[in-house]
Scaffold this motif. Structure first.
Motif, PDB file in Angstrom:
ATOM      1  N   TYR A  59      -8.656  -6.118  -4.230  1.00  0.00           N
ATOM      2  CA  TYR A  59      -7.935  -5.560  -3.086  1.00  0.00           C
ATOM      3  C   TYR A  59      -6.948  -6.576  -2.526  1.00  0.00           C
ATOM      4  CZ  TYR A  59     -11.349  -1.824  -3.245  1.00  0.00           C
ATOM      5  OH  TYR A  59     -12.113  -0.771  -3.665  1.00  0.00           O
ATOM      6  N   TYR A  62      -3.687  -6.841  -4.353  1.00  0.00           N
ATOM      7  CA  TYR A  62      -2.753  -5.765  -3.996  1.00  0.00           C
ATOM      8  C   TYR A  62      -2.297  -5.865  -2.539  1.00  0.00           C
ATOM      9  CZ  TYR A  62      -3.395  -2.978  -8.256  1.00  0.00           C
ATOM     10  OH  TYR A  62      -3.400  -2.513  -9.547  1.00  0.00           O
ATOM     11  N   ALA A  64      -4.064  -5.318   0.028  1.00  0.00           N
ATOM     12  CA  ALA A  64      -4.654  -4.191   0.750  1.00  0.00           C
ATOM     13  C   ALA A  64      -5.227  -4.674   2.077  1.00  0.00           C
ATOM     14  CB  ALA A  64      -5.757  -3.557  -0.102  1.00  0.00           C
ATOM     15  N   PRO A  85      -5.340   0.819  -2.986  1.00  0.00           N
ATOM     16  CA  PRO A  85      -3.896   0.835  -3.236  1.00  0.00           C
ATOM     17  C   PRO A  85      -3.442   2.139  -3.901  1.00  0.00           C
ATOM     18  CG  PRO A  85      -4.873  -1.225  -3.963  1.00  0.00           C
ATOM     19  CD  PRO A  85      -6.004  -0.303  -3.643  1.00  0.00           C
ATOM     20  N   GLU A  87      -1.373   2.636  -6.236  1.00  0.00           N
ATOM     21  CA  GLU A  87      -1.345   2.555  -7.704  1.00  0.00           C
ATOM     22  C   GLU A  87      -2.702   2.885  -8.305  1.00  0.00           C
ATOM     23  OE1 GLU A  87       1.530  -0.619  -6.133  1.00  0.00           O
ATOM     24  OE2 GLU A  87      -0.421   0.155  -5.585  1.00  0.00           O
TER      25      GLU A  87
END
Length: 110
Positions: A59, A62, A64, A85, A87
């Protein structure tokens, strides 16, 4: 998807290979439980998975954010749940893989 319930149903469908996954109400949002263990929540069309030391770095890679909410005393950050995320959500196989790790994190909750 045109509604929150459609989004919840989509996530429920994708995560169905995990086992008995159910939707429930949770502080103005939706919780997802697998065999009685909450590992996921949907708040305002954002999906959050349970994290632990094993899956947290994915996470963070990304960038996040943890689940948070505003109170009269300021922001509260719930660092046991991080936003999934986009994606990952767009890739059903990846979403299921991340969900498996979130379920493991929920089972290992201390």
């Amino acid at each position: 998807m045109s509604s929150k319930s459609e989004y919840s149903e989509y996530i429920l469908d994708v995560l169905s290979p995990l086992g008995e996954v159910s939707l429930g109400r949770f502080f103005g949002g939706t919780s997802l439980k697998c065999n009685g263990k909450q590992f996921c929540m949907i708040m305002k069309s954002s999906l959050y998975f349970r994290v632990n030391d094993i899956n947290l770095n994915a996470y963070l890679e990304y960038k996040a954010d943890p689940f948070s909410y505003l109170t009269k005393n300021g922001w509260v950050y719930v660092r046991s749940y991080y936003e999934v995320p986009a994606e990952v959500i767009d890739d059903e196989a990846m979403l299921l893989s991340w969900a498996e790790l979130a379920l493991d994190a929920a089972r290992d909750k201390k």
